[in-house]
Design an enzyme around this catalytic site. Structure first.
Site, PDB file in Angstrom:
ATOM      1  CD  GLU A 162     -16.704  27.793   4.713  1.00 51.42           C
ATOM      2  OE1 GLU A 162     -15.744  27.971   3.965  1.00 51.42           O
ATOM      3  OE2 GLU A 162     -17.390  26.774   4.713  1.00 51.42           O
ATOM      4  CG  HIS A 193     -14.133  24.925   3.464  1.00 46.52           C
ATOM      5  ND1 HIS A 193     -15.054  25.693   2.802  1.00 46.52           N
ATOM      6  CD2 HIS A 193     -13.952  23.831   2.680  1.00 46.52           C
ATOM      7  CE1 HIS A 193     -15.404  25.103   1.672  1.00 46.52           C
ATOM      8  NE2 HIS A 193     -14.744  23.984   1.572  1.00 46.52           N
ATOM      9  NE  ARG A 218     -18.815  25.512  -2.021  1.00 50.19           N
ATOM     10  CZ  ARG A 218     -17.747  24.730  -2.154  1.00 50.19           C
ATOM     11  NH1 ARG A 218     -17.445  23.849  -1.221  1.00 50.19           N
ATOM     12  NH2 ARG A 218     -16.980  24.842  -3.225  1.00 50.19           N
TER      13      ARG A 218
END
Lengths: 327, 327
Positions: free
Chosen positions: A273, A291, A244
């Protein structure tokens, strides 16, 4: 009932979705043959208004890592008894409040483990051997006229795995095949693991050429990779993050990359993000990935099956397949 | 003697260089402490003229893979007794003519094996999981507004290694750690190897999701990866080449990539380096690498040592360390 999906039978068990997970978009026809979805995102109403108007009786919620399931959201769902998330991480769900309310939670467990480990190693090779940078170099037409900068050998590099869970372990296994020397940091030493343990992450960084972040985001790991850790990693050091964004102090990471205080980074995750710090977009010593660590066609199919089976287990009062919270 | 290097002693053994290998440019100070180099590329004379004027007595030649040592070149070097190349491959040297003239040849053997295997796996992960494509996607600012395409899972993929020499074997070892299923093609079945052997490369392609080209370029392997092999690999198939561009029929490969007849390619080598077919530069399903499989700082240092030691062995009439031709 607002905007029911006409293609599904109202007899099917009802599941609330606030924002559609990727796997839902991909396999919504199949999902809709098994469940009746309350699609909050398709309603013109603001979410709190939609929930208080239409979701009073809903027992199950299906979410992804980008949907914060806060105490406020849970307050608007008094009948909720089950949350299934399409992610491995559950840091977006208020687990304390879920426990208090007797809400069970399931994730997708190890479905994506191999895919995330593969991307971690891919990003590592990419940034250390400058593969994406080489691709840009060739496409820009520089090959004939200039010398491409050298990369570094992987064999013999000391790789520190931050968080030796299932993903970290798979990363370690892969990197051993490249001749890397693995050690790790975690809260407790794993008795069955052959790699040296460092209780302190700064200590791990001091003894590593490359750090690979594989741990969960918790209050304890938030900004764990800070200025001191990056400085311990040093000018020749690389960092890979597939966990993360918020585990790393991103501002400090960007500063270190821009000023050459670490050698490079391969990043699948970011603090905010889909926003990526502008400074990173110009750097040649980073590889940026949207991601997508978990996303392959094959693993999304497996996650479709696991999410459906968890929902069916909940509705038929059977044990969850991959419980995180099983009150 | 034309343009001798004044920094070196004329008593040092004389070595001819036509065009400077990368490792020579990087470590020329160290090389020049051990040998006296005749630098043909620095002379205003055309090479044949330079050779017939200045290289009549030279016994040793140091070259790289980009310098063709033809029978014509050898005719101009009547005293030549030894060639050392900074490459693993020796297809640029006329070995038949060397044998006829009693010229020994050495390469750098396994110095680059691990690095090439690492880049092969890096290119493979990159193209299958779309890492370079993802990097471009993020840098172009598309993440917030569009969905990035899915990659494929590595685990369970059938990888066919074309040429199971030391590089091919190291690629296989690495890919096993990712859960790939390895088989291989080579002229003869290797008795000590656990992977299934296909005597026919088309047969290997039919039974593979990914082909990794690791063999030497010879008359037999020139354009071995042709239309039939690519068609056997098929629309879902990927190809990785870290060997030599001419092993693949490049025109056919480009056509297959453009028309979607194979899924993608990761290429460190091309038929006419540094020229890359224009059509490839626009494709999103290829990763292009400027023949940097072998180049890391660490392995170039190792190759400097090995080349120097081979030259010293030749001049002191001791056995070569890594002979290819030892007449």
């Amino acid at each position: 009932m607002a905007a029911p999906d006409q293609s599904t039978s109202p007899q099917l068990p009802q599941v609330l979705i606030l924002k559609p997970p990727h796997v839902f978009k991909l396999h919504h026809h199949l999902f809709s043959q098994r469940f009746h979805f309350l699609r909050a995102w398709e309603s013109p109403l603001p979410t709190p208004h939609f929930l208080s108007t239409h979701a009073h009786s809903v027992q199950a919620l299906f979410c992804n890592a980008y949907t914060d399931i806060t105490a406020d959201v849970l307050t608007l769902l008094p009948s909720l008894r089950f949350i299934v998330t399409s992610s491995v991480g559950v840091d977006h769900i208020d687990l304390v409040e879920c426990r208090r309310r007797g809400i069970k939670v399931a994730n997708v467990a190890d479905v994506f483990t191999d895919d995330v480990a593969d991307v971690a190693v891919g990003l590592l090779i990419d940034v250390v051997r400058k593969i994406s940078a080489g691709d840009k170099f060739v496409r820009a037409g520089f090959w004939a006229s200039s010398e491409f900068q050298l990369g570094h050998k992987l064999g013999g590099k000391r790789v520190g795995i931050v968080g030796l869970g299932s993903i970290g372990f798979q990363v370690a296994k892969r990197l051993e095949a490249f001749g890397c020397i693995v050690s790790y940091n975690s809260r407790t030493k794993k008795p069955s693991v052959p790699y040296p343990h460092h209780a302190d992450v700064r200590e791990l960084a001091l003894n590593s050429d490359i750090l690979v972040i594989c741990c969960a985001l918790t209050d304890q790991t938030y900004h764990m990779i800070n200025k001191e850790v990056l400085s311990a990693l040093g000018k020749q050091g690389f960092i890979v993050n597939v966990a993360r964004g918020a585990i790393v102090d991103e501002k400090e990471l960007v500063r270190c990359l821009v000023q050459g205080e670490i050698a490079g980074a391969g990043l699948d995750v970011f603090a905010d993000e889909p926003n990526v710090p502008d400074d990173l977009l110009e750097l040649n010593n980073v590889v940026l990935s949207p991601h997508r660590g978990v996303f392959t066609k094959e693993s999304l199919w497996n996650s479709y099956e696991l999410i459906s089976e968890n929902l069916e287990a909940f509705f038929s009062d059977k044990p969850l397949l991959t419980p995180v919270l099983n009150e």
